[in-house]
Design a protein around this motif. Sequence first.
Motif, PDB file in Angstrom:
ATOM      1  N   ASP A  16       0.819  -1.207   0.000  1.00 12.97           N
ATOM      2  CA  ASP A  16       0.000   0.000   0.000  1.00 12.97           C
ATOM      3  C   ASP A  16       0.856   1.262   0.000  1.00 12.97           C
ATOM      4  OD1 ASP A  16      -2.274  -1.481  -0.072  1.00 12.97           O
ATOM      5  OD2 ASP A  16      -2.769  -1.283   2.047  1.00 12.97           O
ATOM      6  N   PHE A  17       1.961   1.238   0.748  1.00 12.07           N
ATOM      7  CA  PHE A  17       2.853   2.396   0.715  1.00 12.07           C
ATOM      8  C   PHE A  17       3.500   2.532  -0.658  1.00 12.07           C
ATOM      9  CE2 PHE A  17       7.198   4.091   1.010  1.00 12.07           C
ATOM     10  CZ  PHE A  17       6.893   5.390   1.407  1.00 12.07           C
ATOM     11  N   ARG A  18       3.866   1.408  -1.260  1.00 10.05           N
ATOM     12  CA  ARG A  18       4.487   1.444  -2.587  1.00 10.05           C
ATOM     13  C   ARG A  18       3.536   2.053  -3.618  1.00 10.05           C
ATOM     14  NH1 ARG A  18       5.736  -3.501  -2.637  1.00 10.05           N
ATOM     15  NH2 ARG A  18       4.131  -4.376  -4.002  1.00 10.05           N
ATOM     16  N   LEU A  19       2.256   1.702  -3.519  1.00 12.66           N
ATOM     17  CA  LEU A  19       1.257   2.281  -4.432  1.00 12.66           C
ATOM     18  C   LEU A  19       1.156   3.789  -4.241  1.00 12.66           C
ATOM     19  CD1 LEU A  19      -1.600  -0.381  -4.149  1.00 12.66           C
ATOM     20  CD2 LEU A  19      -0.323   0.181  -6.220  1.00 12.66           C
ATOM     21  N   LEU A  20       1.046   4.225  -2.981  1.00 12.87           N
ATOM     22  CA  LEU A  20       0.922   5.656  -2.713  1.00 12.87           C
ATOM     23  C   LEU A  20       2.177   6.394  -3.140  1.00 12.87           C
ATOM     24  CD1 LEU A  20      -0.746   7.951  -1.439  1.00 12.87           C
ATOM     25  CD2 LEU A  20       0.425   7.464   0.726  1.00 12.87           C
ATOM     26  N   TRP A  21       3.328   5.820  -2.869  1.00 15.05           N
ATOM     27  CA  TRP A  21       4.606   6.457  -3.208  1.00 15.05           C
ATOM     28  C   TRP A  21       4.723   6.651  -4.717  1.00 15.05           C
ATOM     29  CZ3 TRP A  21       9.100   5.132  -5.883  1.00 15.05           C
ATOM     30  CH2 TRP A  21      10.226   5.913  -5.603  1.00 15.05           C
ATOM     31  N   ALA A  22       4.397   5.612  -5.473  1.00 13.58           N
ATOM     32  CA  ALA A  22       4.494   5.706  -6.929  1.00 13.58           C
ATOM     33  C   ALA A  22       3.472   6.703  -7.481  1.00 13.58           C
ATOM     34  CB  ALA A  22       4.273   4.330  -7.558  1.00 13.58           C
ATOM     35  N   GLY A  23       2.253   6.654  -6.954  1.00 22.71           N
ATOM     36  CA  GLY A  23       1.236   7.593  -7.408  1.00 22.71           C
ATOM     37  C   GLY A  23       1.612   9.032  -7.106  1.00 22.71           C
ATOM     38  N   PHE A  25       4.621  10.225  -6.783  1.00 24.77           N
ATOM     39  CA  PHE A  25       5.730  10.628  -7.637  1.00 24.77           C
ATOM     40  C   PHE A  25       5.225  11.114  -8.990  1.00 24.77           C
ATOM     41  CE2 PHE A  25       9.034   9.540 -10.814  1.00 24.77           C
ATOM     42  CZ  PHE A  25      10.017  10.434 -10.379  1.00 24.77           C
ATOM     43  N   VAL A  26       4.306  10.365  -9.583  1.00 24.25           N
ATOM     44  CA  VAL A  26       3.738  10.769 -10.872  1.00 24.25           C
ATOM     45  C   VAL A  26       2.995  12.095 -10.730  1.00 24.25           C
ATOM     46  CG1 VAL A  26       2.079  10.158 -12.679  1.00 24.25           C
ATOM     47  CG2 VAL A  26       3.568   8.397 -11.703  1.00 24.25           C
ATOM     48  N   SER A  27       2.221  12.224  -9.645  1.00 22.38           N
ATOM     49  CA  SER A  27       1.463  13.453  -9.415  1.00 22.38           C
ATOM     50  C   SER A  27       2.388  14.650  -9.221  1.00 22.38           C
ATOM     51  CB  SER A  27       0.560  13.282  -8.192  1.00 22.38           C
ATOM     52  OG  SER A  27      -0.156  14.467  -7.922  1.00 22.38           O
ATOM     53  N   MET A  28       3.478  14.454  -8.493  1.00 22.05           N
ATOM     54  CA  MET A  28       4.421  15.556  -8.263  1.00 22.05           C
ATOM     55  C   MET A  28       5.127  15.965  -9.550  1.00 22.05           C
ATOM     56  SD  MET A  28       6.018  14.851  -4.459  1.00 22.05           S
ATOM     57  CE  MET A  28       6.338  13.103  -4.670  1.00 22.05           C
ATOM     58  N   LEU A  29       5.405  15.000 -10.420  1.00 23.21           N
ATOM     59  CA  LEU A  29       5.964  15.346 -11.726  1.00 23.21           C
ATOM     60  C   LEU A  29       5.019  16.275 -12.479  1.00 23.21           C
ATOM     61  CD1 LEU A  29       7.426  11.988 -13.152  1.00 23.21           C
ATOM     62  CD2 LEU A  29       8.708  14.056 -12.577  1.00 23.21           C
ATOM     63  N   GLY A  30       3.724  15.911 -12.488  1.00 23.02           N
ATOM     64  CA  GLY A  30       2.742  16.745 -13.167  1.00 23.02           C
ATOM     65  C   GLY A  30       2.622  18.127 -12.558  1.00 23.02           C
ATOM     66  N   THR A  31       2.662  18.200 -11.227  1.00 27.17           N
ATOM     67  CA  THR A  31       2.561  19.493 -10.550  1.00 27.17           C
ATOM     68  C   THR A  31       3.726  20.400 -10.908  1.00 27.17           C
ATOM     69  OG1 THR A  31       1.350  18.501  -8.696  1.00 27.17           O
ATOM     70  CG2 THR A  31       2.423  20.619  -8.292  1.00 27.17           C
ATOM     71  N   GLN A  32       4.924  19.833 -10.971  1.00 23.28           N
ATOM     72  CA  GLN A  32       6.100  20.625 -11.334  1.00 23.28           C
ATOM     73  C   GLN A  32       5.998  21.118 -12.780  1.00 23.28           C
ATOM     74  OE1 GLN A  32       8.594  21.615  -9.343  1.00 23.28           O
ATOM     75  NE2 GLN A  32       7.627  20.617  -7.608  1.00 23.28           N
ATOM     76  N   MET A  33       5.489  20.280 -13.668  1.00 22.36           N
ATOM     77  CA  MET A  33       5.288  20.698 -15.055  1.00 22.36           C
ATOM     78  C   MET A  33       4.288  21.838 -15.133  1.00 22.36           C
ATOM     79  SD  MET A  33       5.109  16.957 -16.922  1.00 22.36           S
ATOM     80  CE  MET A  33       4.757  17.655 -18.542  1.00 22.36           C
ATOM     81  N   GLN A  34       3.229  21.740 -14.346  1.00 20.25           N
ATOM     82  CA  GLN A  34       2.199  22.784 -14.346  1.00 20.25           C
ATOM     83  C   GLN A  34       2.729  24.107 -13.807  1.00 20.25           C
ATOM     84  OE1 GLN A  34      -0.157  25.161 -11.885  1.00 20.25           O
ATOM     85  NE2 GLN A  34      -0.108  23.136 -10.964  1.00 20.25           N
ATOM     86  N   THR A  35       3.606  24.049 -12.807  1.00 19.25           N
ATOM     87  CA  THR A  35       4.184  25.270 -12.246  1.00 19.25           C
ATOM     88  C   THR A  35       4.963  26.035 -13.308  1.00 19.25           C
ATOM     89  OG1 THR A  35       4.350  24.271 -10.042  1.00 19.25           O
ATOM     90  CG2 THR A  35       5.749  26.182 -10.487  1.00 19.25           C
ATOM     91  N   VAL A  36       5.767  25.311 -14.069  1.00 17.31           N
ATOM     92  CA  VAL A  36       6.530  25.941 -15.144  1.00 17.31           C
ATOM     93  C   VAL A  36       5.588  26.483 -16.209  1.00 17.31           C
ATOM     94  CG1 VAL A  36       8.251  25.540 -16.959  1.00 17.31           C
ATOM     95  CG2 VAL A  36       8.520  24.452 -14.734  1.00 17.31           C
ATOM     96  N   ALA A 145      10.208   5.389   5.303  1.00 20.75           N
ATOM     97  CA  ALA A 145       9.128   5.788   4.398  1.00 20.75           C
ATOM     98  C   ALA A 145       9.135   7.295   4.170  1.00 20.75           C
ATOM     99  CB  ALA A 145       7.779   5.348   4.972  1.00 20.75           C
ATOM    100  N   LEU A 146       9.351   8.058   5.231  1.00 22.81           N
ATOM    101  CA  LEU A 146       9.378   9.515   5.095  1.00 22.81           C
ATOM    102  C   LEU A 146      10.590   9.962   4.272  1.00 22.81           C
ATOM    103  CD1 LEU A 146       8.324  10.525   8.716  1.00 22.81           C
ATOM    104  CD2 LEU A 146       6.911  10.494   6.653  1.00 22.81           C
ATOM    105  N   THR A 147      11.713   9.266   4.446  1.00 24.70           N
ATOM    106  CA  THR A 147      12.901   9.584   3.654  1.00 24.70           C
ATOM    107  C   THR A 147      12.650   9.324   2.170  1.00 24.70           C
ATOM    108  OG1 THR A 147      14.347   9.034   5.509  1.00 24.70           O
ATOM    109  CG2 THR A 147      15.348   9.073   3.328  1.00 24.70           C
ATOM    110  N   LEU A 148      12.006   8.206   1.862  1.00 28.63           N
ATOM    111  CA  LEU A 148      11.675   7.897   0.468  1.00 28.63           C
ATOM    112  C   LEU A 148      10.700   8.918  -0.106  1.00 28.63           C
ATOM    113  CD1 LEU A 148      11.348   4.008   0.679  1.00 28.63           C
ATOM    114  CD2 LEU A 148      13.103   5.298  -0.552  1.00 28.63           C
ATOM    115  N   ASN A 149       9.814   9.421   0.740  1.00 29.90           N
ATOM    116  CA  ASN A 149       8.879  10.455   0.307  1.00 29.90           C
ATOM    117  C   ASN A 149       9.622  11.724  -0.103  1.00 29.90           C
ATOM    118  OD1 ASN A 149       6.092   9.951   0.135  1.00 29.90           O
ATOM    119  ND2 ASN A 149       5.682  11.673   1.492  1.00 29.90           N
ATOM    120  N   VAL A 150      10.597  12.116   0.712  1.00 23.95           N
ATOM    121  CA  VAL A 150      11.408  13.295   0.404  1.00 23.95           C
ATOM    122  C   VAL A 150      12.204  13.055  -0.878  1.00 23.95           C
ATOM    123  CG1 VAL A 150      13.309  14.748   1.202  1.00 23.95           C
ATOM    124  CG2 VAL A 150      11.521  14.037   2.798  1.00 23.95           C
ATOM    125  N   LEU A 151      12.744  11.847  -1.024  1.00 28.33           N
ATOM    126  CA  LEU A 151      13.499  11.508  -2.233  1.00 28.33           C
ATOM    127  C   LEU A 151      12.635  11.647  -3.474  1.00 28.33           C
ATOM    128  CD1 LEU A 151      16.033  10.354  -3.636  1.00 28.33           C
ATOM    129  CD2 LEU A 151      15.108   8.066  -3.184  1.00 28.33           C
TER     130      LEU A 151
END
Length: 285
Positions: A16-23, A25-36, A145-151
Motif C-alpha cells: 500500500d505504501f508502494r502504491l501511494l509512493w508511486a502515485g 511521484f507521478v502526481s508531483m511530476l505533473g505538478t512541477q510541469m504545471q508550475t513551469v 518511508a518519510l525519507t523515500l517520500n522526500v526523495l
Amino acid sequence: MHGQWTEALAALRFRDFRLLWAGQFVSMLGTQMQTVALSWLVYDLTGSPAQLGGIALARAIPTIVLSLFGGTLADQVDRRKLLLVTQTTAAVLLGVLALCVSLGWTALPLLYALAFASAAAMSFDSPARQALIPALVPRERLANALTLNVLAWDVAAVVGPALGGVVIARVSVAAAFWADAVSYLAVVAALLAMRRDIPAPRPERRGWEAFLDGLGFVRRRPILWQLMLLDFFAVVLASTTGLLPVFARDVLGVGPDGLGLLFAAPSIGAIVGAELFALVPVPRR
C-alpha cells in the motif's frame, strides 16, 4: 552494497505504501510541469513581473489560510477518502484549465481563479497524505518511508520542471496542463487499489477545539515555531523562483526549455547539498 540498498528501500516492500509512493511521484511530476507552464503562460501573456507575483500570491493565500484547517480535518476523517476527494478535485480543476488554454481562453482572472482553487484543494491534500503514511508501514519503517517520500519529491522537482520546459517548447503549454490533470489520477488509482482497511481517526477533540489544540501544541514547543518562522521568512523575503520566466525570456533568452532547467536548479542544489551534509559529522551541541 546490496544490503544497504535493500535497507534504504525497505518501506517499498509494503504494497500500500508502494502504491501511494508511486502515485505521488507521478502526481508531483505533473505538478512541477504545471508550475513551469503557468508561470510561462502568465508572463508570455502579460510581460509583467507583477502579474507573476500575483499568481504566486493567488497560490499562497489559500495555502497559508487553509493548511491549518486541512491538518485538523485530516485528524478527524478517513484520510484515504479525503485524498480521493482532493485529488479528484485537483484533476478536474487542471482539466478545466487545460481545456481553457487549449481553446484560447486565457483571460488573466480565469488563470488566477483556477490557481487559487487548485491551491485550496492541495491545502487539504498535503496534510492528509502525510498523515496517511504512518498507517501504511510499521512504526520501525516510518523514518525510511518519510525519507523515500522526500526523495520522490526531490527527484520530481528536478525532472518535472525540465520535462515541463521540453513539453512547452516542443508541444504546447496546454499539453503540460493536460499532463498535470492526468497525473492526479495516478494517486486516485493508487488509493483505490489499496487493500488495507485504514480506520478513520477518533480524536478526543473535534472542530475548533482540535484546531486550537494544534496551535497550542506548537506554541509550547519553541523549536517548532522558530523553525517554521525561519522557513516562512526565508521563502517570503528571499525566494526569486517566481521571477524565473523574466530571466529565461528577457535576460538569458533561453525560452521554456531553459525555464524548466532554471526551476530544476534549486532542487539539484538541494540534492547535492543533502549529500554533502550527510558527510558532515553530527555536531555535539
